[in-house]
Structure formats: structure tokens, C-alpha cells
Design an enzyme around this catalytic site. Structure first.
Site, PDB file in Angstrom:
ATOM      1  CE  LYS A   4      -2.977  -3.005   2.461  1.00 54.22           C
ATOM      2  NZ  LYS A   4      -3.830  -3.288   1.311  1.00 54.22           N
ATOM      3  CD  GLN A   9      -7.037   1.427  -7.530  1.00 54.81           C
ATOM      4  OE1 GLN A   9      -7.270   1.060  -6.401  1.00 54.81           O
ATOM      5  NE2 GLN A   9      -7.974   1.696  -8.390  1.00 54.81           N
ATOM      6  CG  ASN A  55      -2.411   3.720   1.468  1.00 53.53           C
ATOM      7  OD1 ASN A  55      -1.303   3.321   1.742  1.00 53.53           O
ATOM      8  ND2 ASN A  55      -3.294   4.077   2.372  1.00 53.53           N
ATOM      9  CB  CYS A  56      -0.791   2.001  -4.304  1.00 50.52           C
ATOM     10  SG  CYS A  56       0.911   2.033  -3.875  1.00 50.52           S
ATOM     11  CB  VAL A  57      -3.421   5.210  -8.200  1.00 55.09           C
ATOM     12  CG1 VAL A  57      -2.117   5.810  -8.653  1.00 55.09           C
ATOM     13  CG2 VAL A  57      -4.317   4.950  -9.387  1.00 55.09           C
TER      14      VAL A  57
END
Lengths: 62, 352, 428
Positions: free
Chosen positions: C63, C112, C241-243
Site C-alpha cells: 500500500k 491499486q 496509498n497506491c493507485v
């Protein structure tokens, strides 16, 4: 029907109807349910009008 | 291989370089001559001892230009008779019809015979733009003055192709960029390269962009719908609206497919029936009410009211997230063919 | 503003009785840290693991990645607006645990999230195969709504980094880097002949897992704004946090923004670094127009002659990038853009969703669609099954032997658009 009109123009769409927002192009979660549906209907009617309109090149139906 | 162990090379030339004649002979049909002809001698010299120009195929430029498909089929048949290891076409320099001929013959040999192919053209030759994606085209000068240099560079790259060695960048190998993107590790990180490029740009020094801007197609608009109340409308989306559970497992990004889903018996999409498979936007709103992306509820109402004739009983969905334009175009073409077969008159395409 | 970054080189990490740094070895009291991190009504609990460079370990789904730090002198504290109270950071001294990172993983929040392989072919594509990682696996309450889940996960990562960072308060750093930048007027007087350069720093702000925070403010709600480069280096910007893992900036990337670093290094030599403008990438067209107008205007107002623009993410943010470029170039400000590409698995498709002929100087940090085979790893931290649903993964991506085939899109930081890594897309 799209939110980011510049992309539709870049990729070559001919009849473009601007939409509300990327995660909800044909809705607005902040509106009460019935108003949201009216908004969606207005947008779809605009798209239907675009389909019935003669265009020469790329056209945005504001 | 020839009987003495050399690679067999076929050379394609037009009527002029093939020494048949000038413009008056441009209608000449394809013919084969054994061994090298004209520029083939320079080609043979550059090839040295490892390969032999076993045959030269000569055809008039007008014959190809006027009969593109037929001519390329005939020439391809002559090439395949030669049991060749590779094809060299031209170079065509700035001769437009000759460039197109080298391109179409080269493309056919590469595609149909799986054969290494090399040609050469001036960058502005119309054949260069048409075929640079399909075959390696060495960048040449605009006239036959550049013959010797061009043939040397062509042979160097051709030998790499025959030996299936790694082909370097367009700058290293001298070919016109094919627009195909590959990754490599650079000496410096991207931030440093960016600062260096900006300094060059500010000083007015030369620099090369790492990503030339892409070109996109344009299509002629279709005529308008004449009678909406009789029309059959379909719903298509790149917003990833699929039946709950994503039965086709369309990817959240870089979709490798699209789905076709029945709308029979549905008058409204809900969080019980549908969801989004799209990984590129906050999915919460589309999952709460998928009509926000695929407006089934209002379209059903409009059909009921007689505004729209009928709704096509399926919707089509893919995920437009990191999905390449080429793939998206492929799905679009397939969906369009299906819609056409079903007699659909118009489409509302929604994107996120 | 003048910021000293005191680096304490971490040479190994292990669990032990007391959290402290002994001759470069970070010992972590795992029991204490677990209790601290699990103190959130939305979580069932956390697990801790170690992953070191060269080990046969895969972390999935990742993440965020965060560099542990602590504030030693000067105003403010770590991660203002989240861990510390809101107060301007970017001056004084901050200690950095260099060579290590906190990596958060656990049940997937959305699509993501990424992969970090500590060895093998995948390791070349992520900078976090070279850091000693404390991996925090987070288990949320069942049925926790996604936005709350993301928030909980974000806080756990920041808390863990702050906890570890505090072990460095009283240490003497191995190296001290000093970054200093005067105000525009001082800069212009000091370096009258050098070209004035700005950095337009685009932040992903598209909702769940696509958000970025500045001093705790959700950046989708800001108008573009000026920020000091040292504030960014001191933790003012935090990832939501991630795309797609390849090109979402982790908090670690923000803390170590290489464009800012490079511009500061060249400041007073080749160029005069005039400032950083942060902008967002929102979901409506009006927002995109407003933000690009405003950002370009700020760059012009501070007197920049050239600007580097970095994108975050891809797709519709390509439009924000292109609008920024167009508006800057039309004002006479020379631009260089940093972006990644989505040219298809065969590299033959158009790389961007939007384009302008004014973008004549572009750095490509790689084609995110390129496919890579990642052999099975002995140890998996997290959940391997998510390989089929994360962005860049696909049905069938996970093979029976534990190996996976994915686009490099799924690897954390592989095509980072701050230009953190060396990957490059080239035309053939």
C-alpha cells in the site's frame, strides 16, 4: 459522454457530451435520489439530441 | 542456404534501378532475373562472402501503384519460389511510388513468409510513413547519391535480423523509428535527465524528447438519426460496469477484453446486480448506483415513454484504464460489428 | 529555509527487547510496536515481518512505503497534520533512518496496490528491493468501508515510521546534508544570470487510493499553492496509498523527491531554483481547468523562465499534464514533462491519453504495460492471490507454482514519474 472532454477531442470523438465527474459521469452522489435521476435524464436527453444533430467535425454539446 | 553454404538474398527493384527503362516502362509486370542487377552489385559487395543475391525481382512502379494487392501477391509468389533467407527492397530514396512498392512488398514478405526484410527510404518518402511500423526502413539520402552508404547500413541491420540479434535504437542502427516503445535502464534517473533537458532547452541547445507526442485517428462523423422514436439504441461503456462478481474477470487496468451482458428484465442497475471492475477511479459511487456510469434507468423510462424506439438487449463494457489505444480500438471495432449485425442505429458511449 | 538532514545509516534490522539503534543495527521491540499500531477500533490487528535485500521474499499487495524519521531541531514534527500537530516543517534538523523503510500490506483496499520482490527480476524494477524493510501486515475489521480501511492503513504506516524514527533522536548522524533556499527576491539578486526554474509538482487527487495529503489536507480541496522544497523533504506531503503501484508516489518518494533534490543540487550552479508549486489532478473538467490555470499563473508570478512538470498516475491526469504544459509554454515558460507510458504490452500503441505539439521535451520513465515474469518466491508476505486483481495483474496472472506474470504496472515504484528510478521508455 465523458468528463474529460479534452481527451475525447484528442482521441477523435465527433459528438461529445460533457459529463459530471470521472467517478460518476451520469450522477451526483450529493443530490437526493430523485434529483440525481433528473440530472441523469437531462444528460441522456442531451446525448440523444446530439445523435439527431448533423455535425461536420468534432462537436461539443454543452 | 545456397549449395556453398551462403545465405540466399532476394533483391526487389523498380524498372529504373532494374535497368529496364524509365517512366515509359513503369507499367512493367513483375519478372525475375538471376543474380544481382544494378544496385544489387553494391549490395553483393556489402554482403561479402556470407550471403549471395540469388535473384532480383523487378517490377514497374505504376504496375504496383495501380494494382496494389494483385501486384504484391504476384511479387510475393516470385519471392517464395526463391527459397530465400531474406529480402532486400530498394533503397527507394525519395521516389514515392517506388517507396510504397518497397513497403508493400516488404510488409507482405515479412507477414506472409516470416522473412527478415530491410529497405531504405528518405524520411519524407510517403512509403516511409505508411510502412515504418511494419518493416525496418533505413533512413537514406533523398537521391541515389546515397546508394553506397545506404546499402552498407541496410546490410548491417539485415544481418542482425537474420541472426536474430538484438536490434538497437533507431539512432544506433540508422532506421526510421517504428513507434514501438521498449523499456531499458538509463545511466541516470529520470529526474536528472529532466533537469539536464530543461537546461538544454533554456540555453537553446539541442535536445531530444524521449517521447514524441502520439498521433490519433480521425473519423468522419456519421449522419444524424432521423427518427429517434423508431431507433434502436445501445449502451456501451469504458467505465467497467459489469454484473456483480465480474464474470469475465475484466482486468482493473490494461483490460485484455470487453464483456457483453444481457439487460433483459432489468430496469435499473443496483449494487445488488452490478459493480465496476475499473481500477482507475474511486469505485464507491459507481458501486452504490451503477446507473451513474451506465444510465439504464433513464433509458428504460425513455423507451417506455416512446421517446426512444427500443433498447438493444445487451450492454457492452470494458475498462478504459491503462488499456492501450490499439486494444481499445480493437474492442471498439468488434463491438461495432456486433451492434451493426443486431441492427442497432445509435450508441450512447459513457466513459469515466 | 535551511534544513539539515542527518542520515543514520541502517545496516541491518532485527526484532529484540528494546527499540534502539546499535552501531547501525536497528533493533525493533515488535511486541510494543504491535500494540501501538493495533490501537485502532477499525483494526483486528497487525503482524510484523522483516524483508531484506537479496532475500527470496515477495511482498504483495503493497500500500505505501515510508522512510522513518524524527525531528531533532526546529519547528514542527514528523508528518504534520497526521502524527504531529500542524506546524510548518522544512527548517532545523531532521534525522533519517537511511537505507530502510516501513512497508504496509494486508487485505486489499481496492485495486491499486503493488508488488515488491526483494530478489530476482522484479527487484530491478522497485527501489524498495534495496531497502531493509519492516513490513506491517494490517487486518481490518470485516466489512470495514473502503475509505475507513484506507485511512486506518495510512495511519498505521505513518505511526510505525514515526515510532522507528524516534530511535534516532539522540544519535550522531553518519552524514549531514544541508539544503538551503532563499526567497525569490534574494535568489534573483544572488544569481542574476542563472535561468530561474520552478517545479510544478502534480499530486494524484481522485478519491480512494488516489489521494495525497499536504499538512493533513486532502489535496483535491486545494487551489495550487507554493511550498518550499525543504517542506516537501521534511514530510509535509503524504501518500493516500497506491493507485497503479508503478506510478503512484509513495510517501517515501515524496520524502525523497528526486526532482527537488536535483534542482537544489544545481541551485546556484547551473540554475536558480525559484520554487515549487503543488497542483492536483481532480475528477471534473472545471477543476482541471481551474487548477492548471492557477498553477501556471503561480509559476509565472514567481518569475520562472523554465519549469519541470511531473505527473502522478496516468489516463485522465494526462490531460492535467498537457494543460499545464500548454499553459506554461503559451506564457513563454519552457517546460520539461516527466511521465510514464501505456503503450500496450507490445509497445505499439499511443502512449498517452492526451497530447499537445507544445510538449516537445518529455522524459519517459517507461512503458507500464510491459509484461514481466516473476518467479515464485520462497516466502510471501501478504496475499499472493491479489496478483490477479491488482492493476497490472490479470486473470491467470498467478500460476500454480507461485510464479506470476504481470505488467510492470503492478510493481511498486517501477515507473515513478518523479524520475526516482532509471527506467526509460525508448522508441524503436
Amino acid at each position: 459522454m465523458c468528463t474529460v472532454v479534452p481527451i475525447s477531442l484528442t482521441v477523435g470523438a465527433n459528438r461529445i457530451v460533457p459529463a459530471v465527474a470521472i467517478p460518476h459521469p451520469l450522477g451526483n452522489p450529493e443530490l437526493p435520489c430523485d434529483e440525481e435521476k433528473l440530472l441523469r435524464r437531462a444528460l441522456v436527453e442531451k446525448a440523444l439530441k446530439a445523435l439527431q444533430t448533423e455535425v461536420e467535425g468534432q462537436t461539443i454539446f454543452e | 542456404m545456397t549449395s556453398n553454404g551462403k545465405l540466399r538474398i532476394v533483391h526487389y527493384l523498380n524498372q529504373f534501378f532494374g535497368q529496364i527503362g524509365g517512366e515509359e516502362m513503369a507499367g512493367t509486370t513483375p519478372r525475375v532475373q538471376p543474380g544481382p542487377v544494378g544496385p544489387g552489385l553494391a549490395l553483393q559487395q556489402a554482403l561479402g562472402n556470407s550471403a549471395e543475391v540469388v535473384a532480383t525481382i523487378i517490377c514497374g512502379d505504376n504496375y504496383v501503384a495501380d494494382n496494389l494487392e494483385q501486384a504484391s501477391r504476384e511479387i510475393l509468389a516470385l519471392i517464395s519460389e526463391q527459397n530465400a533467407d531474406a529480402l532486400v527492397a530498394g533503397p527507394a530514396f525519395n521516389a514515392g511510388r517506388y517507396g510504397v512498392a518497397c513497403g508493400i512488398v516488404g510488409q507482405a514478405a515479412a507477414r506472409e513468409l516470416g522473412m527478415p526484410v530491410i529497405t531504405g527510404m528518405y524520411v519524407e518518402n510517403p512509403g516511409a510513413e505508411l510502412y515504418r511500423k511494419d518493416i525496418y526502413i533505413i533512413a537514406t539520402e533523398d537521391s541515389a547519391r546515397g546508394m553506397k552508404d545506404a546499402v552498407g547500413v541496410m546490410v548491417k541491420l539485415l544481418m542482425k535480423l537474420i541472426r536474430q540479434e538484438k536490434v538497437g535504437s533507431p539512432e544506433e542502427e540508422g532506421y526510421l523509428p517504428r513507434g514501438i516503445r521498449f523499456n531499458s535502464f538509463a545511466e541516470e534517473n529520470g529526474a536528472k535527465r529532466a533537469v539536464n533537458m530543461l537546461l538544454a532547452k533554456l540555453k537553446g541547445e539541442p535536445f531530444t524528447t524521449e517521447l514524441p507526442m502520439p498521433d490519433f485517428d480521425r473519423v468522419t462523423p456519421n449522419p444524424p438519426l432521423e427518427n429517434l422514436s423508431k431507433a434502436k439504441i445501445a449502451l456501451v461503456t469504458s467505465g467497467g460496469i459489469v454484473p456483480k462478481g465480474n464474470p469475465d474477470r475484466i482486468e482493473s487496468s490494461s483490460a485484455s477484453k470487453y464483456g457483453k451482458y444481457s439487460l433483459e428484465g432489468l430496469s435499473d442497475l443496483t449494487s445488488e446486480t452490478h459493480e465496476t471492475a475499473h481500477g482507475g477511479y474511486d469505485p464507491v459511487y459507481a458501486n452504490q448506483d451503477p446507473d451513474r456510469v451506465l444510465p439504464l434507468d433513464v433509458v428504460r423510462d425513455l423507451v417506455k415513454e416512446g421517446v426512444i424506439g427500443e433498447l438493444h438487449p445487451y450492454h457492452y463494457a470494458t475498462v478504459g484504464n491503462g488499456t492501450s489505444v490499439a486494444n481499445a480500438a480493437k474492442y471498439g471495432a468488434a463491438i461495432a460489428a456486433d451492434l451493426k449485425a443486431a441492427g442497432v442505429d445509435a450508441v450512447i458511449l459513457t466513459s469515466t | 529555509m535551511r534544513l539539515e538532514l542527518g542520515r543514520i545509516n541502517i545496516t541491518d534490522i532485527r526484532f529484540g527487547e528494546k527499540t534502539e539503534i546499535q552501531q547501525g543495527v536497528l533493533v525493533i521491540n515488535d511486541a510494543e510496536l504491535k500494540v501501538l499500531l493495533a490501537d485502532d477500533p477499525n483494526l483486528v490487528g497487525v503482524d510484523l515481518d522483516l524483508a531484506k535485500p537479496g532475500e527470496d521474499v515477495r511482498i504483495i499487495p503493497v500500500k505505501d512505503v515510508i522512510e522513518p524519521r524524527c525531528k531533532v531541531e526546529g519547528p514542527g514534527g514528523v508528518f504534520p497534520g497526521f502524527i504531529s500537530k500542524v506546524e510548518t516543517v522544512g527548517s532545523g534538523r531532521t534525522h533519517v533512518l537511511s537505507g530502510m523503510a516501513v512497508v504496509t500490506t494486508g487485505d486489499i483496499v481496492g485495486f491499486q496496490e503493488g508488488i515488491i520482490d526483494m530478489s530476482g527480476p522484479g527487484a530491478d524494477y522497485t527501489p524498495f528491493s534495496k531497502t531493509l524493510n519492516l513490513v506491517v501486515s494490517i487486518t481490518p475489521l470485516e466489512g470495514l468501508p473502503q475509505h475507513k480501511h484506507e485511512h486506518a492503513v495510512r495511519m498505521v504506516g505513518l505511526k510505525a515510521a514515526a515510532y522507528l524514527g524516534s530511535a534516532a533522536v539522540d544519535l550522531t548522524p553518519d552524514q549531514v546534508e544541508i539544503f538551503e533556499l532563499g526567497n525569490f527576491a534574494e535568489n534573483a539578486v544572488q544569481y542574476p544570470t542563472l535561468p530561474k526554474v520552478a517545479y510544478l509538482y502534480m499530486l494524484q487527487t481522485q478519491g480512494l487510493l488516489h489521494d495525497t495529503y499536504v499538512y493533513g489536507v486532502d489535496a483535491k480541496k486545494i487551489l495550487p499553492s507554493l511550498i518550499s522544497p525543504t517542506e516537501v523533504m521534511d514530510g509535509a506531503i503524504v501518500s493516500g496509498n497506491c493507485v497503479s503501484a508503478c506510478d503512484k508516489n509513495t510517501t517515501y518518494h515524496h520524502q525523497n523527491n528526486p526532482v527537488i533534490r536535483e534542482l537544489l543540487l544545481q541551485h546556484g550552479k547551473e540554475l536558480c531554483f525559484h520554487g515549487v508549486v503543488i497542483s492536483n489532478e481532480n475528477v471534473t473538467l472545471a477543476d482541471k481547468i481551474r487548477s492548471s490555470d492557477y498553477a501556471a499563473k503561480l509559476v509565472k508570478m514567481i518569475g520562472a523562465e523554465g519549469a519541470i512538470v511531473s505527473e502522478e498516475g496516468f489516463g485522465n491526469p494526462d490531460t492535467d499534464l498537457i494543460m499545464n504544459c500548454q499553459k506554461l509554454e503559451e506564457m513563454g515558460i519552457k517546460t520539461v514533462l516527466i511521465t510514464d507510458e501505456y503503450a500496450g504490452r507490445d509497445g505499439a500503441s499511443q502512449s498517452l491519453a492526451d497530447a499537445t505539439t507544445l510538449a516537445d521535451a518529455v522524459i519517459s520513465v517507461g512503458n507500464a504495460n510491459e509484461v514481466i515474469e516473476l518467479p515464485a518466491c520462497k516466502k510471501v508476505i501478504g496475499n499472493l492471490k491479489t496478483a490477479e486483481i491488482i492493476a497490472g495483474g490479470f486473470s491467470g496472472a498467478l500460476h500454480a507454482d507461485g510464479s506470476i506474470k504481470v505488467e510492470i504496472q503492478a510493481i511498486t515504484g517501477s515507473t515513478n514519474e518523479l524520475g526516482f528510478s532509471k527506467l526509460r521508455g525508448e522508441g524503436f
